[in-house]
Motif scaffolding. Structure first.
Motif, mmCIF file in Angstrom:
data_model
loop_
_atom_site.group_PDB
_atom_site.id
_atom_site.type_symbol
_atom_site.label_atom_id
_atom_site.label_comp_id
_atom_site.label_asym_id
_atom_site.label_seq_id
_atom_site.Cartn_x
_atom_site.Cartn_y
_atom_site.Cartn_z
ATOM 1 N N UNK A 167 0.802 -1.223 0.000
ATOM 2 C CA UNK A 167 0.000 0.000 0.000
ATOM 3 C C UNK A 167 0.834 1.272 0.000
ATOM 4 N N UNK A 168 2.151 1.135 0.101
ATOM 5 C CA UNK A 168 3.060 2.259 -0.156
ATOM 6 C C UNK A 168 3.602 2.196 -1.582
ATOM 7 N N UNK A 169 3.206 1.169 -2.333
ATOM 8 C CA UNK A 169 3.581 1.019 -3.738
ATOM 9 C C UNK A 169 5.102 1.086 -3.921
ATOM 10 N N UNK A 170 5.807 0.318 -3.097
ATOM 11 C CA UNK A 170 7.264 0.338 -3.172
ATOM 12 C C UNK A 170 7.841 -1.019 -2.760
ATOM 13 N N UNK A 171 9.132 -1.163 -3.024
ATOM 14 C CA UNK A 171 9.903 -2.325 -2.607
ATOM 15 C C UNK A 171 10.953 -1.857 -1.606
ATOM 16 N N UNK A 172 11.042 -2.552 -0.469
ATOM 17 C CA UNK A 172 12.004 -2.192 0.573
ATOM 18 C C UNK A 172 13.016 -3.322 0.749
ATOM 19 N N UNK A 173 14.221 -2.933 1.156
ATOM 20 C CA UNK A 173 15.277 -3.913 1.434
ATOM 21 C C UNK A 173 15.789 -3.696 2.852
ATOM 22 N N UNK A 174 15.767 -4.762 3.655
ATOM 23 C CA UNK A 174 16.186 -4.710 5.048
ATOM 24 C C UNK A 174 17.351 -5.665 5.286
ATOM 25 N N UNK A 175 18.223 -5.317 6.260
ATOM 26 C CA UNK A 175 19.230 -6.285 6.681
ATOM 27 C C UNK A 175 18.628 -7.223 7.720
ATOM 28 N N UNK A 176 19.422 -8.170 8.222
ATOM 29 C CA UNK A 176 18.870 -9.175 9.130
ATOM 30 C C UNK A 176 18.628 -8.662 10.541
ATOM 31 N N UNK A 177 18.929 -7.371 10.767
ATOM 32 C CA UNK A 177 18.596 -6.736 12.039
ATOM 33 C C UNK A 177 17.422 -5.774 11.908
ATOM 34 N N UNK A 178 16.774 -5.790 10.749
ATOM 35 C CA UNK A 178 15.590 -4.971 10.540
ATOM 36 C C UNK A 178 15.867 -3.542 10.152
ATOM 37 N N UNK A 179 17.097 -3.233 9.760
ATOM 38 C CA UNK A 179 17.430 -1.875 9.320
ATOM 39 C C UNK A 179 17.088 -1.707 7.845
ATOM 40 N N UNK A 180 16.403 -0.605 7.526
ATOM 41 C CA UNK A 180 16.063 -0.314 6.140
ATOM 42 C C UNK A 180 17.319 0.099 5.390
ATOM 43 N N UNK A 181 17.659 -0.638 4.338
ATOM 44 C CA UNK A 181 18.849 -0.354 3.549
ATOM 45 C C UNK A 181 18.540 0.511 2.338
ATOM 46 N N UNK A 182 17.400 0.276 1.718
ATOM 47 C CA UNK A 182 17.017 1.046 0.538
ATOM 48 C C UNK A 182 15.563 0.769 0.222
ATOM 49 N N UNK A 183 14.999 1.587 -0.655
ATOM 50 C CA UNK A 183 13.638 1.358 -1.151
ATOM 51 C C UNK A 183 13.500 2.031 -2.508
ATOM 52 N N UNK A 184 12.548 1.576 -3.281
ATOM 53 C CA UNK A 184 12.259 2.222 -4.552
ATOM 54 C C UNK A 184 10.806 1.983 -4.918
ATOM 55 N N UNK A 185 10.291 2.858 -5.778
ATOM 56 C CA UNK A 185 8.925 2.734 -6.253
ATOM 57 C C UNK A 185 8.046 3.872 -5.795
ATOM 58 N N UNK A 186 7.038 4.151 -6.577
ATOM 59 C CA UNK A 186 6.005 5.138 -6.249
ATOM 60 C C UNK A 186 4.739 4.724 -6.975
ATOM 61 N N UNK A 187 3.610 5.266 -6.554
ATOM 62 C CA UNK A 187 2.339 4.875 -7.139
ATOM 63 C C UNK A 187 2.208 5.407 -8.559
ATOM 64 N N UNK A 188 1.864 4.509 -9.475
ATOM 65 C CA UNK A 188 1.668 4.937 -10.846
ATOM 66 C C UNK A 188 1.665 3.781 -11.809
ATOM 67 N N UNK A 189 1.480 4.079 -13.080
ATOM 68 C CA UNK A 189 1.364 3.041 -14.103
ATOM 69 C C UNK A 189 2.497 3.083 -15.111
ATOM 70 N N UNK A 190 3.428 4.014 -14.958
ATOM 71 C CA UNK A 190 4.553 4.102 -15.880
ATOM 72 C C UNK A 190 5.616 3.068 -15.526
ATOM 73 N N UNK A 191 6.531 2.850 -16.450
ATOM 74 C CA UNK A 191 7.666 1.985 -16.181
ATOM 75 C C UNK A 191 8.434 2.526 -14.979
#
Length: 324
Positions: free
Chosen positions: A220-244
């Motif tokens: 529901x945030x229309x994104x992909x998140x990447x976490x390490x094994x301690x639950x720290x957010x490393x990166x994310x990408x994406x936004x709501x829309x229909x474009x590439x």
């Protein structure tokens, strides 16, 4: 929590050894897979389609979860009454099926198969995870309703890391991920409403990469998140829309052998491939009923045969095509 048996502990050790071997093999063989992401999926017709609407064996009633075992077997959860899990061969031949113990309150939305071949089901509306062998025999279960550590509000998915720890995602207010030991003891929660930039809103699916980092479809945030094994957010990408490069309700994520990511978009009726920095590489499918089109897809997985399996939920079928 229901305790696990001796066979479960021995399989956890086996899982750890398999996980290490997998990482070594993936590293050694990665040179052979470079360029896989450069092969276009756009416009490619499916090589195989199996399933149709119905209550019979091999048929589906709005399937909502898909997973592939280490031997290539394909497991699908659908909303029949009672809810059932069907196991198919890699080419779509039905091998067996079984029903969930109870499903009057609702049907599961998540399934995974670990390196030992155990089938882990996020029993969403019963706030638990149930673990089966590949033939449907129950091995263990854990979880209860609530917001305390180890409790759930609508679990959506479960994955297992190379050393046997389990990660369970949930929505319905908790909107978090909990990490468990192989003995099902909670040791970490992250991504909840107070996590700032790392806050999740319906984390619908997860995938573990070769380095042991966790990729999450934050639907529901229309994104992909990447976490390490301690639950720290490393990166994310994406936004709501229909474009590439944009996303609309990503409901599943899978990792290709070359490290690229396949994201199943429920809202855009397509599968989009990204590199790990979030650059869009390819798109597959449009909305519709014909082969190569999708309706409200819930799942995507990559088999050991190098093929992509897409759970075309609104069309009650699985579409298969090669990534190579």
């Amino acid at each position: 929590m229901k305790p696990m048996g001796r066979s479960f502990r021995s399989c956890t050790l086996k899982h750890a050894l398999v996980g290490v071997a997998t990482l070594v093999c993936a590293s050694a063989c990665s040179w052979m897979l470079v360029g896989c992401a450069d092969r276009e999926l756009a416009g490619r017709p499916p090589e195989k389609i199996f399933g149709e609407r119905g209550l019979g064996p091999g048929q589906f009633v709005y399937p909502r979860a898909l997973a592939i075992g280490p031997d290539g077997s394909v497991f699908v959860v659908d909303k029949s009454v009672p809810a059932r899990i069907q196991r198919f061969s890699a080419v779509g031949r039905l091998e067996t099926l079984w029903h969930m113990p109870i499903s009057d309150a609702g049907k599961p939305t998540g399934i995974t198969v670990d390196a030992c071949g155990r089938v882990l089901v996020a029993d969403t509306h019963y706030n638990q995870v149930i673990i089966f062998d590949r033939d449907g025999k129950e091995l263990a279960r854990f979880g209860s309703q609530g917001d305390l550590p180890g409790q759930f509000q609508y679990p959506t998915a479960v994955v297992v890391d190379p050393v046997g720890n389990l990660y369970v995602s949930e929505y319905g207010g908790n909107d978090r991920i909990t990490k468990f030991t192989p003995d099902f003891e909670p040791i970490l929660t992250f991504g909840g409403p107070d996590a700032g930039k790392a806050s999740l809103l319906r984390p619908q699916a997860m995938a573990m990469d070769q380095e042991g980092t966790l990729w999450v479809a934050d639907a529901c945030h229309h994104r992909i998140c990447r976490f390490d094994n301690q639950g720290n957010l490393l990166s994310s990408f994406g936004s709501s829309g229909r474009q590439s490069g944009q996303l609309q309700f990503p409901y599943d994520i899978a990792i290709c052998p070359d490290g690229s990511l396949l994201v199943c978009e429920f809202g855009n009726a397509r599968v989009q491939r990204f590199d790990q920095k979030g650059k869009s590489l390819d798109l597959w499918a449009t909305s519709g009923r014909a082969p190569g089109q999708l309706a409200y897809p819930w799942g995507v997985a990559v088999g050991p045969n190098g093929k992509m399996y897409v759970l075309d939920s609104g069309n009650n079928r699985v579409q298969v095509l090669s990534l190579n």
